[in-house]
Design a protein around this motif. Structure first.
Motif, PDB file in Angstrom:
ATOM      1  N   ARG A   1       6.336   5.410   5.338  1.00 39.77           N
ATOM      2  CA  ARG A   1       6.879   6.357   4.347  1.00 39.77           C
ATOM      3  C   ARG A   1       8.377   6.520   4.548  1.00 39.77           C
ATOM      4  O   ARG A   1       9.166   6.462   3.598  1.00 39.77           O
ATOM      5  CB  ARG A   1       6.170   7.712   4.502  1.00 39.77           C
ATOM      6  CG  ARG A   1       6.756   8.837   3.691  1.00 39.77           C
ATOM      7  CD  ARG A   1       6.400  10.200   4.265  1.00 39.77           C
ATOM      8  NE  ARG A   1       6.976  10.396   5.602  1.00 39.77           N
ATOM      9  CZ  ARG A   1       6.645  11.407   6.412  1.00 39.77           C
ATOM     10  NH1 ARG A   1       5.728  12.277   6.053  1.00 39.77           N
ATOM     11  NH2 ARG A   1       7.211  11.524   7.593  1.00 39.77           N
ATOM     12  N   ASP A   2       8.787   6.704   5.785  1.00 39.29           N
ATOM     13  CA  ASP A   2      10.201   6.977   6.060  1.00 39.29           C
ATOM     14  C   ASP A   2      11.081   5.773   5.751  1.00 39.29           C
ATOM     15  O   ASP A   2      12.183   5.913   5.201  1.00 39.29           O
ATOM     16  CB  ASP A   2      10.368   7.412   7.519  1.00 39.29           C
ATOM     17  CG  ASP A   2       9.654   8.753   7.778  1.00 39.29           C
ATOM     18  OD1 ASP A   2       9.405   9.072   8.960  1.00 39.29           O
ATOM     19  OD2 ASP A   2       9.320   9.443   6.789  1.00 39.29           O
ATOM     20  N   THR A   3      10.585   4.573   6.032  1.00 37.47           N
ATOM     21  CA  THR A   3      11.369   3.368   5.708  1.00 37.47           C
ATOM     22  C   THR A   3      11.526   3.223   4.200  1.00 37.47           C
ATOM     23  O   THR A   3      12.609   2.918   3.687  1.00 37.47           O
ATOM     24  CB  THR A   3      10.672   2.116   6.277  1.00 37.47           C
ATOM     25  OG1 THR A   3      10.383   2.340   7.643  1.00 37.47           O
ATOM     26  CG2 THR A   3      11.532   0.875   6.125  1.00 37.47           C
TER      27      THR A   3
ATOM     28  N   ARG B   1       4.998   7.658  -1.074  1.00 38.68           N
ATOM     29  CA  ARG B   1       3.865   7.825  -0.153  1.00 38.68           C
ATOM     30  C   ARG B   1       3.502   6.481   0.499  1.00 38.68           C
ATOM     31  O   ARG B   1       3.709   5.419  -0.086  1.00 38.68           O
ATOM     32  CB  ARG B   1       2.623   8.325  -0.903  1.00 38.68           C
ATOM     33  CG  ARG B   1       2.932   9.513  -1.784  1.00 38.68           C
ATOM     34  CD  ARG B   1       1.685  10.157  -2.303  1.00 38.68           C
ATOM     35  NE  ARG B   1       1.980  11.025  -3.449  1.00 38.68           N
ATOM     36  CZ  ARG B   1       1.126  11.924  -3.905  1.00 38.68           C
ATOM     37  NH1 ARG B   1      -0.064  12.058  -3.332  1.00 38.68           N
ATOM     38  NH2 ARG B   1       1.442  12.694  -4.939  1.00 38.68           N
ATOM     39  N   ALA B   2       2.917   6.611   1.697  1.00 40.16           N
ATOM     40  CA  ALA B   2       2.509   5.411   2.436  1.00 40.16           C
ATOM     41  C   ALA B   2       1.426   5.801   3.430  1.00 40.16           C
ATOM     42  O   ALA B   2       1.266   6.986   3.735  1.00 40.16           O
ATOM     43  CB  ALA B   2       3.707   4.810   3.162  1.00 40.16           C
ATOM     44  N   PRO B   3       0.655   4.845   3.922  1.00 39.69           N
ATOM     45  CA  PRO B   3      -0.466   5.174   4.826  1.00 39.69           C
ATOM     46  C   PRO B   3      -0.023   5.813   6.140  1.00 39.69           C
ATOM     47  O   PRO B   3      -0.811   6.519   6.765  1.00 39.69           O
ATOM     48  CB  PRO B   3      -1.124   3.824   5.092  1.00 39.69           C
ATOM     49  CG  PRO B   3      -0.724   2.970   3.935  1.00 39.69           C
ATOM     50  CD  PRO B   3       0.636   3.441   3.543  1.00 39.69           C
ATOM     51  N   ASN B   4       1.247   5.576   6.553  1.00 36.98           N
ATOM     52  CA  ASN B   4       1.660   6.220   7.807  1.00 36.98           C
ATOM     53  C   ASN B   4       3.089   6.732   7.672  1.00 36.98           C
ATOM     54  O   ASN B   4       3.822   6.339   6.750  1.00 36.98           O
ATOM     55  CB  ASN B   4       1.529   5.240   8.979  1.00 36.98           C
ATOM     56  CG  ASN B   4       2.361   3.989   8.764  1.00 36.98           C
ATOM     57  OD1 ASN B   4       3.605   4.065   8.752  1.00 36.98           O
ATOM     58  ND2 ASN B   4       1.701   2.868   8.541  1.00 36.98           N
TER      59      ASN B   4
ATOM     60  N   GLY C   1      -4.961   8.201  -1.292  1.00 37.74           N
ATOM     61  CA  GLY C   1      -3.603   8.058  -1.809  1.00 37.74           C
ATOM     62  C   GLY C   1      -3.049   9.418  -2.229  1.00 37.74           C
ATOM     63  O   GLY C   1      -1.854   9.661  -2.215  1.00 37.74           O
ATOM     64  N   ALA C   2      -3.952  10.321  -2.596  1.00 31.62           N
ATOM     65  CA  ALA C   2      -3.517  11.655  -3.029  1.00 31.62           C
ATOM     66  C   ALA C   2      -3.387  12.567  -1.820  1.00 31.62           C
ATOM     67  O   ALA C   2      -4.066  12.398  -0.807  1.00 31.62           O
ATOM     68  CB  ALA C   2      -4.542  12.236  -4.007  1.00 31.62           C
ATOM     69  N   GLY C   3      -2.522  13.546  -1.949  1.00 33.66           N
ATOM     70  CA  GLY C   3      -2.394  14.565  -0.914  1.00 33.66           C
ATOM     71  C   GLY C   3      -3.428  15.644  -1.135  1.00 33.66           C
ATOM     72  O   GLY C   3      -3.879  15.865  -2.261  1.00 33.66           O
TER      73      GLY C   3
ATOM     74  N   ASP D   1       0.832  -1.222   0.000  1.00 35.12           N
ATOM     75  CA  ASP D   1       0.000   0.000   0.000  1.00 35.12           C
ATOM     76  C   ASP D   1       0.865   1.269   0.000  1.00 35.12           C
ATOM     77  O   ASP D   1       0.399   2.346   0.323  1.00 35.12           O
ATOM     78  CB  ASP D   1      -0.954   0.012   1.201  1.00 35.12           C
ATOM     79  CG  ASP D   1      -0.203  -0.246   2.505  1.00 35.12           C
ATOM     80  OD1 ASP D   1      -0.869  -0.331   3.553  1.00 35.12           O
ATOM     81  OD2 ASP D   1       1.032  -0.350   2.465  1.00 35.12           O
ATOM     82  N   SER D   2       2.134   1.105  -0.366  1.00 38.34           N
ATOM     83  CA  SER D   2       2.975   2.290  -0.610  1.00 38.34           C
ATOM     84  C   SER D   2       2.987   2.566  -2.108  1.00 38.34           C
ATOM     85  O   SER D   2       2.652   1.694  -2.919  1.00 38.34           O
ATOM     86  CB  SER D   2       4.418   2.029  -0.158  1.00 38.34           C
ATOM     87  OG  SER D   2       4.484   1.851   1.230  1.00 38.34           O
ATOM     88  N   VAL D   3       3.356   3.780  -2.458  1.00 34.34           N
ATOM     89  CA  VAL D   3       3.516   4.121  -3.887  1.00 34.34           C
ATOM     90  C   VAL D   3       4.796   4.926  -4.054  1.00 34.34           C
ATOM     91  O   VAL D   3       5.200   5.663  -3.144  1.00 34.34           O
ATOM     92  CB  VAL D   3       2.313   4.914  -4.438  1.00 34.34           C
ATOM     93  CG1 VAL D   3       1.085   4.048  -4.584  1.00 34.34           C
ATOM     94  CG2 VAL D   3       2.017   6.129  -3.586  1.00 34.34           C
ATOM     95  N   GLY D   4       5.437   4.735  -5.190  1.00 32.70           N
ATOM     96  CA  GLY D   4       6.668   5.477  -5.491  1.00 32.70           C
ATOM     97  C   GLY D   4       6.661   5.852  -6.960  1.00 32.70           C
ATOM     98  O   GLY D   4       6.351   5.023  -7.815  1.00 32.70           O
TER      99      GLY D   4
END
Ligand code: HGY
Ligand code: MN
Ligand code: MN
Length: 603
Positions: A484-486, A477-480, A544-546, A448-451
Motif C-alpha cells: 500500500r505504501d509503495t 489499497r493493497a493486501p499488505n 478488498g473492502a474495508g 492485487d492493488s486497487v486505486g
C-alpha cells in the motif's frame, strides 16, 4: 408430503432422481449425477453437488439446459405448455396478468435477447426473497441484462437456474429459510429510512446523524429489544449496542476468574451507507447475529458468555471525513479534531452530535477494555464477484486489505477557453485526468492493488473556462501495508511530477489510513468449522473492502464471514442484493460458531 434427506439418501437412484426431476427444467440428469455424492448431510451440500455437476458439464450442455427453459410470458405460457413449476412461478410473478404494454415490452425483450444471445432470458422470478419479483422489477432486470456480454449472460442464466432449483428444492423438502427471511425483512424495513434528496429518487443514503440515520438507530434499537437483547442503548457517538446476557447461573472457575471463553463475544457492523448505496452493506452484519439472539431467546437458552452486538454509526466517512468513527470509538481512536469538521452545509460534527442529543464528553468512556472480550466477528456481504462467480454462498475472510485515502486539490489558472492557447494553459483538471490514468496503470501493475479516484470536481466550473481548480479523492489499497505504501508513494510522486511539468500546484490531505488486518487463525478456523458443518464448500479469500473488523483488529482478535452478493456481487450500488437462503446460511454459520464457542468453554 415433504421429502427428507434421510429418505433421499436411502432411496434407489431411480426414485431419488424421480423426486428431484423437476428441479432443473427438463433436465433430471443434473440431480441424478449429483446423487452419486450421497449421503448428503444438508440441502446446502446437495445444492453444491448439483452446481458442480452443471459447472463440469461444459458450455454446450449448459446452453441446452438454458434453451430448455421457457421464455418469460412467452409462447409456452400463452399456450399453457409450461411445466407445473414454471407455470406456478410465472403466475406468482404476475406474468400471466400483464397489461398489453407490459406484454408487448416483454415480447420485444424476448426477441431482442434471443437474437443477441441465442437462448432465452432466465430469471428466478421468485426473486431474492423467494416471494416474487414485481413485473416492473422483472422488466427492469430484463432491460439491464439484454445489454450484457454474451459470456456473462450464459453464466448469469445458470446462476438464476440454480436459484430457481434452490427455491424448488425448499418447496420439495417443505423447508423455508425462516431466519433468512427475518434478516432480509429487517433490512428491508431499515432501508425505508433515507436522507432527504435521495428518498425522492428512491435511493438509499444514510449519512452520519441525519434524521434518517437517527431513525435507523431507533429502529435497530427496537429490533434488538424485540429480538430479546437484555439491554439496548445508543452510545455517545450513535452506535446502537445490544447485549444478550450469559447464563447467570454460570459457575465461575475456582480461581474466581472467567476463562477467556466466558468473556463477551463482540460482533456487529455499520448501519450508515454510501450515497445511493445498497441495503445490505454493514446491515447484514448487525442482523445476522441478532437473528441468532432471537433464536436463543425464543428457546430460552443462554450461553456461557455475553453476546454484544454493535450497530456502528459511521464507517463510510461520507458526511464527515471520519471513517470507522463508530468502531474507532470502541477502540479508543475517536479523533477529537473530527468534532470541528464541517459537512457540505457547514454543520460541524459537534453541532450534529448535539442536535442528535449525543454527549460528546462521554465519548472517551466508550473505549472498550479488550481484556473483557473473547474477540470480534463480523458478517458482511462480499461486495465483490468472487463468491457469485464460484456459486458459493459463504466465504472465509483471510485478511482485510490495507488502505489509505486522501483528499486532494490541484490549482492552476482559470482562463478563457477560447483565447488561451493550448501551450499556455495551467489546466488543473487536465493535470488530475493525467494522474487518474497513472493511478489506473500503477495499481493494475501490482495485480492485487486497487486505486480509485471516486470524487472529482471543478468547483464553480464553467463550460468556457479552463479549470483553475480541481478537487479529487484518492483511495489506494493493497493486501499488505508495505505494498500500500509503495503504491501511495508512487502515486503522490507522479502527482508532484505532473504538477511541476504543467506549472500547477497541489495539496494533499491524508484522511484515512488502515493497516491490513489478517484474521486471527483461531477465529478463522471457527468460521471454517461452521461453514464445513453446513456442507458449504470452503473458500478462503481476502477482503478488498474495508470493514469495522479492521478497526477492532487493533485491540482484539477478529475474523469475518462473507456472504455472496447477487448481480456479480455489486455493492455501493442499489443493485446490491443477497438471497434469503444465503442469509439463512449465514445465520446457521453464526449459530454454529456460537455453539462451538459455548462447547469449548465447557471443555
Ligand atoms: O470502502 C470500503 O471499503 C468500505 O465499504 N467502507
Ligand atoms: Mn461500504
Ligand atoms: Mn461495509
Amino acid at each position: 408430503m415433504a421429502l427428507t434427506l434421510t429418505q433421499l439418501n436411502a432411496a434407489s437412484l431411480q426414485d431419488a432422481t424421480q423426486w428431484l426431476a423437476g428441479l432443473y427444467e427438463h433436465s433430471p440428469w443434473i440431480p441424478q449425477a449429483a446423487l452419486a455424492k450421497r449421503p448428503f448431510t444438508s440441502l446446502a451440500q446437495l445444492k453444491s453437488a448439483m452446481v458442480g455437476v452443471l459447472n463440469a458439464a461444459g458450455i454446450e450442455p449448459q446452453r441446452v439446459l438454458i434453451r430448455a427453459h421457457p421464455e418469460l410470458a412467452g409462447k409456452a405460457m400463452v399456450d399453457k405448455s409450461l411445466t407445473a413449476e414454471s407455470s406456478s412461478e410465472q403466475s406468482k410473478a404476475g406474468l400471466t396478468h400483464c397489461t398489453p404494454h407490459e406484454f408487448e415490452t416483454i415480447q420485444q425483450l424476448n426477441r431482442d435477447y434471443n437474437a443477441r444471445f441465442g437462448f432465452p432470458f432466465i430469471l428466478a422470478v421468485r426473486g431474492p426473497r423467494g416471494t416474487g419479483l414485481s413485473k416492473a422489477e422483472i422488466i427492469a432486470t430484463f432491460e439491464r441484462r439484454v445489454q450484457s456480454h454474451p459470456d456473462f449472460e450464459r453464466q448469469e442464466c445458470l446462476r438464476n437456474i440454480h436459484r430457481i432449483a434452490e427455491i424448488r428444492l425448499n418447496d420439495l423438502f417443505g423447508t423455508s429459510p425462516e431466519l433468512g427471511n427475518v434478516v432480509w425483512d429487517w433490512q428491508e424495513a431499515l432501508a425505508q429510512h433515507t436522507d432527504p434528496g435521495y428518498a425522492e429518487l428512491g435511493q438509499l443514503t444514510v449519512t452520519y446523524l441525519t434524521d434518517a440515520h437517527r431513525a435507523c438507530a431507533q429502529r435497530i434499537s427496537m429490533d434488538m429489544r424485540q429480538a430479546g437483547c437484555d439491554t439496548v442503548h445508543i452510545d455517545a457517538v450513535g452506535n446502537v449496542v445490544g447485549c444478550y446476557k450469559k447464563d447467570s447461573n454460570l459457575r465461575i472457575s475456582d480461581e474466581g476468574y472467567s476463562p477467556i471463553l466466558h468473556k463477551t463475544l463482540l460482533t456487529g457492523s455499520h448501519y450508515d451507507t454510501v450515497r445511493n448505496g445498497g441495503k445490505y452493506d454493514g446491515r447484514l452484519g448487525i442482523y445476522v447475529p441478532l437473528a441468532c439472539v432471537q433464536m436463543l431467546a425464543q428457546a430460552g437458552k443462554r450461553l456461557p458468555f455475553d453476546i454484544e452486538i454493535v450497530a456502528f454509526a459511521e464507517e463510510e466517512g461520507q458526511r464527515y471525513k471520519a471513517t470507522f468513527l463508530g468502531s474507532g470509538a470502541l477502540t479508543g481512536h475517536f479523533n477529537p479534531d473530527w468534532l470541528d469538521q464541517q459537512d457540505a452545509d457547514g454543520i460541524t460534527m459537534r453541532d450534529a452530535m448535539q442536535h442528535a442529543g449525543l454527549c460528546v464528553d462521554d465519548i472517551p468512556s466508550l473505549k472498550r477494555n479488550a481484556d473483557d472480550y473473547q474477540g470480534f466477528v463480523e458478517v458482511h456481504i462480499e461486495q465483490g464477484p468472487v463468491l457469485n462467480e464460484l456459486d458459493i454462498p459463504l466465504g472465509i475472510v483471510t485478511s482485510i486489505n490495507a488502505g489509505v485515502r486522501y483528499q486532494c486539490e490541484v490549482t492552476g489558472m482559470a482562463s478563457h477557453a477560447g483565447t488561451t492557447p493550448m501551450d499556455r494553459r495551467r489546466d488543473a483538471a487536465a493535470a488530475v485526468a493525467e494522474l487518474m490514468l497513472f493511478v489506473e496503470r500503477r495499481a493494475a501493475a501490482d495485480g492485487d492493488s486497487v486505486g480509485t479516484v471516486g470524487m472529482l470536481q471543478v468547483p464553480n466550473g464553467s463550460i468556457n473556462v479552463v479549470p483553475g481548480r480541481c478537487l479529487f479523492s484518492l483511495d489506494l489499497r493493497a493486501p499488505n501495508n508495505a505494498q500500500r505504501d509503495t503504491l501511495a508513494e508512487d502515486v503522490l510522486a507522479e502527482l508532484a511530477a505532473i504538477c511541476t511539468r504543467r506549472g500547477v500546484h497541489q495539496s494533499v490531505t491524508e484522511t484515512m489510513r488502515a493497516s491490513a488486518a489478517p484474521s486471527a487463525p483461531v477465529w478463522q478456523s471457527r468460521w471454517e468449522r461452521a461453514v464445513q458443518a453446513l456442507g458449504v464448500p470452503l473458500h478462503r479469500m481476502p477482503s478488498g473492502a474495508g470493514h469495522d473488523a479492521m478497526k477492532l483488529h487493533e485491540i482484539m482478535p477478529q475474523a469475518m464471514l462473507f456472504v455472496r452478493g447477487l448481480n456479480s456481487g455489486i455493492s455501493h450500488n442499489p443493485l446490491e442484493s443477497s438471497t434469503n437462503d444465503d442469509m439463512q446460511l449465514a445465520v446457521d454459520a453464526f449459530a454454529l460458531l456460537l455453539s462451538d464457542l459455548a462447547q469449548s468453554s465447557a471443555d
